[in-house]
Design an enzyme around this catalytic site. Structure first.
Site, PDB file in Angstrom:
ATOM      1  N   HIS A   1      -3.566  -5.703   1.342  1.00 60.65           N
ATOM      2  CA  HIS A   1      -2.829  -5.879   2.604  1.00 60.65           C
ATOM      3  C   HIS A   1      -2.772  -7.333   3.059  1.00 60.65           C
ATOM      4  CE1 HIS A   1      -2.388  -1.595   3.869  1.00 60.65           C
ATOM      5  NE2 HIS A   1      -3.332  -1.466   2.954  1.00 60.65           N
TER       6      HIS A   1
ATOM      7  N   GLU B   1      -0.866  -8.566   5.173  1.00 69.71           N
ATOM      8  CA  GLU B   1      -0.590  -8.639   6.625  1.00 69.71           C
ATOM      9  C   GLU B   1      -1.865  -8.593   7.451  1.00 69.71           C
ATOM     10  OE1 GLU B   1      -0.574  -6.011   4.892  1.00 69.71           O
ATOM     11  OE2 GLU B   1      -0.699  -4.157   6.040  1.00 69.71           O
TER      12      GLU B   1
ATOM     13  N   CYS C   1       0.843  -1.202   0.000  1.00 67.91           N
ATOM     14  CA  CYS C   1       0.000   0.000   0.000  1.00 67.91           C
ATOM     15  C   CYS C   1       0.876   1.250   0.000  1.00 67.91           C
ATOM     16  CB  CYS C   1      -0.958  -0.040   1.189  1.00 67.91           C
ATOM     17  SG  CYS C   1      -2.289   1.170   1.081  1.00 67.91           S
TER      18      CYS C   1
END
Ligand SMILES: Nc1ncnc2c1ncn2[C@@H]1O[C@H](COP(=O)(O)OP(=O)(O)O)[C@@H](O)[C@H]1O
Ligand SMILES: [Mg+2]
Lengths: 83, 223, 763, 83
Positions: free
Chosen positions: B194, B196, B85
């Site tokens: 994302h 994560e 990002c």
């Protein structure tokens, strides 16, 4: 054909975090002596036909209501005729 | 395996990235934007967030942080670097990756569970996926619309450097549905969604994101 | 520019002062003169006027808010109670949480984006100033009619302001409310909630103790924003004419706030701070007088040291400025260097502006001249208190008598009509999917969000090792409170409580944001008195204390006040978030039960509102003992692994609940309408004290026996079934929600009806 | 004292959703004949001291690297001396 340029800037008393961020970055990049940075928006509007007084008036109203938020921003409108 | 996670002023997903590294079995090492020091890590993650408030342009100011000079040099030397990002935006601003990320086509910030297809599994960060594998991970951005000129896009596709593409919905208007790309060598990857945030059943829509972090551990073991 | 000093004030006792323009009443001005024994300086007048405004002094509400303390239930969970920036609750394992809601209503009407953004900023600073790391935000919102032109102006701005600030700050948005009603057209409500966590030994308070300790102002520079904002923006009704009269608005810088969070937590953890206070309404006036008043009582401030964004500001303006993203810390002299080093590491500016004294006075100098010399308590804590007159409105009886009976409002009876009503209701602006809004908020950041919209609560994990977490819900049906403020407020409390229990968490504490019209109107004041009484009584009965809150008055346009809107937030604790109960059912064969009793209760409900634009009658009955019992069952069901899903029943009734559960699960169910009730009442009544739960077949006996033993009515009303499509004549793979042989709805058409409303209005 | 104004515009070939949105809004407000709208940024930088050739050069570099992203944007820099 005409080109209308509207520059919209935060009013001077309003916090401009973007300008501040740029000012900080300029300093870190070694450009000194900057006392203030303001970041504004610029709209470039291409219009067909002539800009009569009436249309110019209309543009002013629109700039003041749509392009700029009169609560926190000021604007300048310039008509560049005939290109 | 020591994986550095850089914190810039305004980084937000640095803790999440570190957690993902740990869950994948690596050791997360905190790196500070102001230190020109990579602490001998084996790979670097530039996490999501709004570094410097994303004022000016996303990633524009962070690019000049002292740590970035080190990251750029190391990346050119082959160090695996993942930009997620805001990290992707910083990689583009740093010219480690081509193109740019611009305002979402619909002009809103969007947060959604996004389906992706892993297009290329040869990179340091995608090798634990199957090519063509479909995954779902969160996506959240205001300026995630990937743009580049046609020649660059053709080159990216020709060299299999598009690593992930949006499926079902193109959430931000990215050209050719591009969600992530890599450099030629495959060590530098930029990704808008994302992974994560998709590493635990409890907090993510899936655990599909873990693969990015296990990939880099694999690639280090194999190298 | 000549400066008004204390000595000048003594020399010119008769000089006329513009107290009325600053919002002070003649008797209030007289009292200031009495306190000081002279006329106030212009700086003192500025300080008193902002600090004695309704917003800062709670002068109209204090006598009623007292009940939250007087009727506080026995609890050993409250570590810090009402009166501080935010209350602090013990959640076990050495952890404490703090949470609070605040309003930013008027500023958000004037400038939706910045008003909402700075609302989030302000509440987050309240949480940091307790020493807590902020974990999440929520945003209870109210707007005018969904299709009104001004709603199109206000709502998108507010939503992007909340998202813009919260997303950039890195706090997940885990819930909120969006309700539309005519009365909010000129008075939208923007309430913002923040929750934070800390270890017990990290709690900090706003007090300036230790003579010689230094007062440090840090964060953004002070500018001319929001000058007079506290008294003008928050306390007085608008004279609704034109931009010229619009007061200056505050602009937020979420990036600076993010740095403030990190810098503040680092100085707190390093043990460098004796006392800390955020700057919000009334800026430096508030922070210095509150710190001094809560501490040893004396403070001296060198006001000319304040870092300015605009060098032309006068001392009065500096004292009143509401520039955002500023904090004030009390630091021992030997720690100042270490403190400054950490602040600088985060690129934040800081300056020592004062010191703690034992003078008992707050004194302020401006370039060597004394411009303020006041007893700080008189500014911060001993403001005026009003016993505003209140009386039950003359129209209340007529309103309550106008019940939505079947002969008064036509009810659907045929299967086709009821089917159409389901589709109509789930698309009503108040019941439709809020995804268009919540998709603009980051719910993932920090990686601890366990539940967020459209769940009953927002739930975040606090401790990754143990799984300890908290759940929060905010609720208020303003139509219920209008019909009966006492009952309505208890219904808000009950709903919030029920939501928390449905998620599997145990309710611990309550916060509130009391949004009302003008306190000078006895009708409104009666609503306020009844609402606070209802909330205090309800909290006592449920055994959960009010830990803080906020009051917003003057939400009215002309003579028309908003629906009384006491937003109630309940916080619960869950020892392991892994056992949370979601709203979506899980797999085929699970049984759907409804807990509690469904009665013919439509007054104030969404059906009467949406279909008939009717408001009248008595709101649903509230039985807090039943709520507590239901809560125990829901929590026990979660703890013992009996529940696959649970969803509280409120707005829109059981129909709404089943649709939401099915849509969220993405799979259908076969439901039936019990014989002892008519289908319309079953599906759309908004009786309180109910929840829909989903139980695996293997758990059914254990669960129903538990309900029977506790005498909680439990009725089986359906079974999860993802294979109904073909049976019902739909193509294979189609998911449907089926009601007896009455009617069938596909999930596709439900999804369409539920999700199209807001994008059609606002996208 | 000098004022430096930097106008940054997206390159013509890059999609400008904000400009497009403004164009749509202009039409809805009844202002017709608009053929194109582009939205750019304007930085107003106040600098102390004189703008020597060397500093002007430095400003150009910074504008090209920091204030604008050359992959997608162009800029114009104007120095207004002596105010
Ligand atoms: N409706 C309410 N219920 C309970 N406590 C309240 C309410 N309104 C205000 N308070 C409490 O009064 C104190 C002062 O409130 P306020 O001045 O808004 O605090 P701050 O300036 O920190 O925002 C706080 O402890 C707040 O929680
Ligand atoms: Mg406070």
């Amino acid at each position: 054909m005409a080109r209308v340029v509207v520059d919209v800037m935060l009013k001077p008393e309003i916090l401009d975090p973007q300008g501040r961020a740029v000012q900080g970055a300029l300093g870190r990049l070694g450009f000194t002596g900057v006392t203030d940075v303001r970041q504004g928006k610029q709209f470039v509007i291409e219009v067909e036909g002539e800009i009569t007084d009436e249309r110019r008036e209309q543009l002013h109203v629109i700039a003041g209501e749509l392009l700029c938020n009169p609560v926190i921003e000021d604007f300048i409108l310039i008509v560049e005729e005939d290109q | 395996m020591r994986i550095g996670v850089v914190t810039f002023p305004g980084s937000l997903d640095d803790r999440d990235a570190a957690r993902a590294v740990r869950l994948a079995g690596g050791e997360a090492v905190a790196l500070w934007h102001g230190d020109a020091d990579l602490k001998k890590v084996d790979a670097v993650i530039l996490p999501g967030g709004f570094s410097y408030g994303d004022y000016l342009r996303c990633g524009a100011i962070s690019r000049f942080a002292p740590v970035m000079a080190e990251v750029v040099a190391a990346a050119n030397g082959g160090l695996p670097v993942l930009g997620i990002c805001n990290g992707f935006q910083i990689l583009c601003e740093s010219h480690l990756l081509p193109g740019a990320l611009t305002r979402n086509e619909h002009m809103h910030f969007i947060c959604r569970d996004q389906k992706l297809r892993i297009e290329d599994n040869t990179s340091a960060w995608t090798n634990s996926y199957d090519a063509g594998q479909e995954i779902v991970v969160p996506l959240k951005n205001g300026e995630g619309c990937f743009v580049a000129d046609t020649a660059v896009l053709d080159e990216l596709e020709g060299e299999s450097r598009v690593i992930a593409r949006y499926l079902d919905v193109n959430p931000n208007g990215s050209l050719r549905d591009i969600a992530g790309i890599r450099n030629k060598r495959g060590n530098v990857v930029g990704l808008m969604p994302h992974p994560e945030h998709a590493v635990e059943e409890l907090t993510g829509p899936t655990i599909d994101g873990l693969g990015f972090f296990t990939s880099v551990l694999n690639s280090m073991v194999n190298s | 520019m000549s400066i008004d000093t204390v000595s000048k004030a003594e020399e010119t006792p008769d000089q006329a002062q513009p107290f009325a323009e600053l919002g002070l009443k003649p008797d209030e001005y007289e009292r200031i003169r009495e306190i000081l024994g002279r006329r106030p300086t212009s700086s003192e007048l500025a300080m008193y006027s902002v600090m004695w405004s309704e917003h800062c002094s709670y002068k109209s509400s204090k006598v009623h808010l007292k009940q939250f303390g007087d009727k506080k239930p026995e609890t050993d969970k409250l570590l810090v109670g009402i009166g501080e920036n935010a209350g602090v609750v013990d959640i076990g394992e050495g952890w404490a949480v703090t949470f609070k809601v605040e309003s930013h209503n008027h500023p958000s009407y004037v400038e939706p984006y910045q008003g909402a953004a700075t609302g989030v900023g302000g509440i987050v600073r309240d949480i940091i100033s307790m020493g807590a790391r902020p974990l999440a935000v929520m945003d209870p919102l109210r707007f005018g009619p969904a299709d009104a032109a001004d709603t199109r102006r206000v709502l998108p701005g507010v939503v992007s302001g909340i998202g813009g600030y919260g997303n950039c700050l890195g706090l997940p948005n885990i819930g909120g409310e969006i309700v539309f009603d005519d009365t909010y057209l000129g008075n939208p409500l923007v309430n913002a909630l923040c929750v934070g966590a800390m270890r017990h030994d990290e709690i900090h308070l706003a007090s300036a103790k230790g003579v010689g300790n230094l007062v440090v102002l840090y964060g953004a520079r002070t500018g001319g924003d929001g000058i007079g904002g506290v008294s003008v923006l928050a306390s007085e009704t608008f004279d609704a004419d034109g931009p010229a009269k619009r007061p200056s608005v505050q602009v937020g810088d979420p990036f600076m706030e993010k740095l403030l969070i990190e810098a503040t937590l680092e100085v707190l953890h390093a043990g460098l701070v004796e006392g800390i206070q955020d700057l919000g309404g009334a800026g430096i006036s508030c922070a210095t007088s509150e710190l001094a008043s809560n501490g040893d009582g004396g403070m001296h401030v060198w006001l000319d040291r304040v870092l300015l964004r605009d060098a032309t500001l006068s001392p009065e303006e500096i004292l009143m400025s509401e520039s955002q993203e500023r904090m004030c810390a009390v630091v021992a002299p030997e720690n100042v260097d270490a403190f400054m080093a950490i602040i600088k590491k985060w690129d934040v500016e800081a300056v020592v502006i004062g010191e703690v004294t034992d003078s008992g006075h707050l004194t302020v100098d401006w370039h060597g001249e004394r411009i303020v010399d006041v007893p700080p308590r008189t500014v911060a804590h001993e403001g005026p208190i009003y016993e505003r007159p209140y009386a039950r409105p003359s129209w209340q009886d007529a309103l309550q008598a106008d019940a939505p009976t079947a002969d008064r409002l036509a009810r659907p009876t045929t299967a086709d009509d009821i089917r159409a009503t389901v589709l109509n209701m789930i698309g009503a602006p108040n019941l439709a999917s809020k995804a268009w809004i919540t998709d603009q908020y980051d719910r993932y950041v920090l990686g601890n969000t366990v539940l967020s919209q459209p769940e009953d609560v927002g739930m975040v994990r606090i401790d990754e090792e143990s799984g300890l977490g908290v759940a929060i819900s905010t609720d208020c049906n303003g139509r219920f409170t209008k019909l009966d403020p006492y009952t309505g407020t208890q219904l808000a409390l009950a709903e919030s409580y029920r939501n928390v229990c449905a998620s599997g968490a145990i309710p611990l504490a309550v916060t509130n944001c009391l949004n009302f019209g003008s306190p000078e109107d006895p009708d409104v004041m009666w609503q306020f008195a009844e609402a606070t009484r209802g909330l205090a009584d309800g909290c006592l009965q449920l055994g959960i204390p009010v830990t803080g809150g906020n009051v917003s008055f003057y939400n009215q346009t002309g003579d028309t006040a908003i629906l009384p809107t006491p937003v109630v937030g309940v916080l619960g604790v869950i020892d392991d978030v892994d056992r949370r109960t979601p709203i979506a059912w899980n797999e085929d064969g699970e049984l759907i039960y409804i807990l509690g009793d469904t009665n013919d209760e439509f007054a104030g409900g969404e059906w009467a509102n949406h279909v008939h634009k009717h408001l009248g009658g008595m709101p649903p009955k509230v039985d807090l003992e039943r709520e507590r019992l239901l809560g125990e069952v829901l929590v026990a069901g979660s703890r013992d692994g009996m529940l696959s899903a649970a969803h509280d029943v409120s707005d829109g009734g059981i129909a709404q609940v089943l649709v939401e559960m099915a849509l969220h699960a993405g799979s259908g169910a076969r439901c039936w309408i019990p014989d002892n009730i008519d289908p319309f009442t079953f599906l759309f009544s908004e009786s309180a004290g109910r929840a829909v739960v989903v139980v695996a077949r293997t758990e059914e006996l254990r669960f129903t026996e538990m309900c029977a033993a506790r005498q909680l009515p439990a009725q089986r009303v359906g079974v999860v079934d993802s294979g109904l499509g073909p049976d019902a004549g739909y193509p294979a793979g189609t998911q449907v929600l089926q009601f007896n042989d009455w009617f069938t709805l596909t999930l596709d058409e439900l999804h369409e009806a539920h999700t199209k409303t807001l994008p059609a209005l606002f996208a």
